[in-house]
Enzyme design. Sequence first.
Site, PDB file in Angstrom:
ATOM      1  N   LEU A 175      11.382 -19.953  -5.023  1.00 57.95           N
ATOM      2  CA  LEU A 175      10.278 -19.198  -4.441  1.00 57.95           C
ATOM      3  C   LEU A 175       8.964 -19.390  -5.226  1.00 57.95           C
ATOM      4  O   LEU A 175       8.987 -19.480  -6.447  1.00 57.95           O
ATOM      5  CB  LEU A 175      10.698 -17.716  -4.494  1.00 57.95           C
ATOM      6  CG  LEU A 175       9.713 -16.656  -4.081  1.00 57.95           C
ATOM      7  CD1 LEU A 175       9.411 -16.772  -2.593  1.00 57.95           C
ATOM      8  CD2 LEU A 175      10.279 -15.263  -4.394  1.00 57.95           C
ATOM      9  N   ASP A 221       0.830  -1.211   0.000  1.00 59.09           N
ATOM     10  CA  ASP A 221       0.000   0.000   0.000  1.00 59.09           C
ATOM     11  C   ASP A 221       0.864   1.260   0.000  1.00 59.09           C
ATOM     12  O   ASP A 221       1.963   1.270   0.560  1.00 59.09           O
ATOM     13  CB  ASP A 221      -0.915  -0.013   1.238  1.00 59.09           C
ATOM     14  CG  ASP A 221      -2.065   0.980   1.097  1.00 59.09           C
ATOM     15  OD1 ASP A 221      -2.362   1.399  -0.034  1.00 59.09           O
ATOM     16  OD2 ASP A 221      -2.665   1.323   2.135  1.00 59.09           O
ATOM     17  N   HIS A 263       2.143   3.692  -9.208  1.00 65.24           N
ATOM     18  CA  HIS A 263       1.938   2.262  -9.459  1.00 65.24           C
ATOM     19  C   HIS A 263       3.121   1.668 -10.235  1.00 65.24           C
ATOM     20  O   HIS A 263       3.542   0.540  -9.980  1.00 65.24           O
ATOM     21  CB  HIS A 263       0.612   2.034 -10.193  1.00 65.24           C
ATOM     22  CG  HIS A 263      -0.596   2.386  -9.363  1.00 65.24           C
ATOM     23  ND1 HIS A 263      -0.779   1.899  -8.086  1.00 65.24           N
ATOM     24  CD2 HIS A 263      -1.664   3.191  -9.608  1.00 65.24           C
ATOM     25  CE1 HIS A 263      -1.925   2.372  -7.583  1.00 65.24           C
ATOM     26  NE2 HIS A 263      -2.467   3.170  -8.483  1.00 65.24           N
ATOM     27  N   ARG A 307      -4.721  -1.981   9.075  1.00 65.02           N
ATOM     28  CA  ARG A 307      -5.922  -2.788   8.844  1.00 65.02           C
ATOM     29  C   ARG A 307      -5.618  -3.881   7.823  1.00 65.02           C
ATOM     30  O   ARG A 307      -4.608  -3.819   7.115  1.00 65.02           O
ATOM     31  CB  ARG A 307      -7.094  -1.912   8.396  1.00 65.02           C
ATOM     32  CG  ARG A 307      -6.832  -1.046   7.179  1.00 65.02           C
ATOM     33  CD  ARG A 307      -8.069  -0.235   6.766  1.00 65.02           C
ATOM     34  NE  ARG A 307      -7.751   0.699   5.702  1.00 65.02           N
ATOM     35  CZ  ARG A 307      -7.642   2.031   5.852  1.00 65.02           C
ATOM     36  NH1 ARG A 307      -7.864   2.572   7.029  1.00 65.02           N
ATOM     37  NH2 ARG A 307      -7.348   2.797   4.829  1.00 65.02           N
TER      38      ARG A 307
HETATM   39  C1  IPE Z   1      -5.371  -2.792  -0.048  1.00 64.49           C
HETATM   40  O1  IPE Z   1      -5.055  -1.449  -0.214  1.00 64.49           O
HETATM   41  C2  IPE Z   1      -5.364  -3.515  -1.360  1.00 64.49           C
HETATM   42  C3  IPE Z   1      -4.084  -3.590  -2.054  1.00 64.49           C
HETATM   43  C4  IPE Z   1      -2.925  -3.157  -1.642  1.00 64.49           C
HETATM   44  C5  IPE Z   1      -4.137  -4.261  -3.312  1.00 64.49           C
HETATM   45  P1  IPE Z   1      -6.177  -0.324  -0.315  1.00 64.49           P
HETATM   46  O2  IPE Z   1      -5.459   0.939  -0.475  1.00 64.49           O
HETATM   47  O3  IPE Z   1      -7.187  -0.667  -1.332  1.00 64.49           O
HETATM   48  O4  IPE Z   1      -6.864  -0.427   1.136  1.00 64.49           O
HETATM   49  P2  IPE Z   1      -7.846   0.564   1.894  1.00 64.49           P
HETATM   50  O5  IPE Z   1      -8.982   0.861   0.965  1.00 64.49           O
HETATM   51  O6  IPE Z   1      -7.072   1.798   2.231  1.00 64.49           O
HETATM   52  O7  IPE Z   1      -8.264  -0.173   3.122  1.00 64.49           O
HETATM   53  C1  IPE Z   2      -1.713   0.210  -3.359  1.00 63.21           C
HETATM   54  O1  IPE Z   2      -1.435   1.565  -3.377  1.00 63.21           O
HETATM   55  C2  IPE Z   2      -1.902  -0.345  -4.742  1.00 63.21           C
HETATM   56  C3  IPE Z   2      -3.266  -0.789  -5.023  1.00 63.21           C
HETATM   57  C4  IPE Z   2      -4.287  -0.785  -4.207  1.00 63.21           C
HETATM   58  C5  IPE Z   2      -3.489  -1.291  -6.376  1.00 63.21           C
HETATM   59  P1  IPE Z   2      -2.617   2.638  -3.330  1.00 63.21           P
HETATM   60  O2  IPE Z   2      -3.017   2.959  -4.720  1.00 63.21           O
HETATM   61  O3  IPE Z   2      -3.730   2.152  -2.455  1.00 63.21           O
HETATM   62  O4  IPE Z   2      -1.876   3.849  -2.656  1.00 63.21           O
HETATM   63  P2  IPE Z   2      -2.494   4.896  -1.640  1.00 63.21           P
HETATM   64  O5  IPE Z   2      -3.043   4.123  -0.476  1.00 63.21           O
HETATM   65  O6  IPE Z   2      -3.561   5.630  -2.377  1.00 63.21           O
HETATM   66  O7  IPE Z   2      -1.328   5.758  -1.279  1.00 63.21           O
HETATM   67 MG    MG Z   3      -4.131   2.400  -0.477  1.00 64.40          MG
END
Ligand code: IPE
Ligand code: IPE
Ligand code: MG
Length: 253
Positions: A133, A22, A39, A196
């Site tokens: 792995l 995340d 990303h 979480r």
């Molecule tokens: C969790 O991250 C899913 C992935 C990393 C793929 P999110 O960014 O979607 O989670 P929330 O919505 O903040 O809980």
């Molecule tokens: C996690 O990074 C990647 C995916 C959920 C695909 P986020 O895109 O959720 O990044 P933040 O949480 O917005 O910084």
């Molecule tokens: Mg996120």
Amino acid sequence: MTNDTLTSSESQIPKHIAIIMDGNGRWAEQRFLPRALGHQAGVKAVRKIVEHCAKQQVQVLTLFAFSSENWRRPKEEVSLLMGLFLATLQNEINILDKNNIRLRFIGDRSAFSQPLQDKMTEGERQTQSNTALTIVIAVNYGGHWDIAQAMQTILTKIQSGELVNPIIDDRLIAAHLSTHDLPEPDLFIRTGGEQRISNFLLWQLAYTELYFTPTLWPDFDAKALDDAITSFKGRQRRFGHTGEQIKNNSVKL
Ligand code: IPE
Ligand code: IPE
Ligand code: MG
């Protein structure tokens, strides 16, 4: 999915590490860049972490790449993520294969485009005999989905007569989860600062050691992974026993 010996995790490398990657969006926003670049930087971090896990002889690395709730994002971001996913598979499958790495996917893939589904199947087939792995990519994955699909499969087996009056216990359910043939995660890592689970491996994390770090995923490198492993090694896993029982090595699962 069982732990064969019950020991302190001291000086042991986790066999299975599961990561919520995340913070890509915030990483980009901090740099006044579009989220897309966050990303892309996230994919680079995946490469480094895969390499480091292989070097450390981790057996399984599960990466949460797209949750069943991520469809709620703006459609431009969803299609960008799908494009990036396909391009990454096109670029990486041969490299993973050469490095004896096995690739697998968990999640409901029926929602993906046919080219993406085909590439996923191709990646799994091409790498299926690899023994270093195993990387498990969770895409369109949700812990609720996993438990529900396990229940559905059990019901179908009952209806077809393959299962007769089964006792619904934890073994039967675990045997029908998408991770049924993998060891349970020893170490869970979430980058990006949130504390979480966000519908990741709900059943499977029952006794996993949890590690949360504010580091944003694109900045998570080999050193950051080593820090998480060091934290893991310093913990005593008790699985309901007392600390004394674990120290005396008097219990086995
Ligand atoms: C969790 O991250 C899913 C992935 C990393 C793929 P999110 O960014 O979607 O989670 P929330 O919505 O903040 O809980
Ligand atoms: C996690 O990074 C990647 C995916 C959920 C695909 P986020 O895109 O959720 O990044 P933040 O949480 O917005 O910084
Ligand atoms: Mg996120």
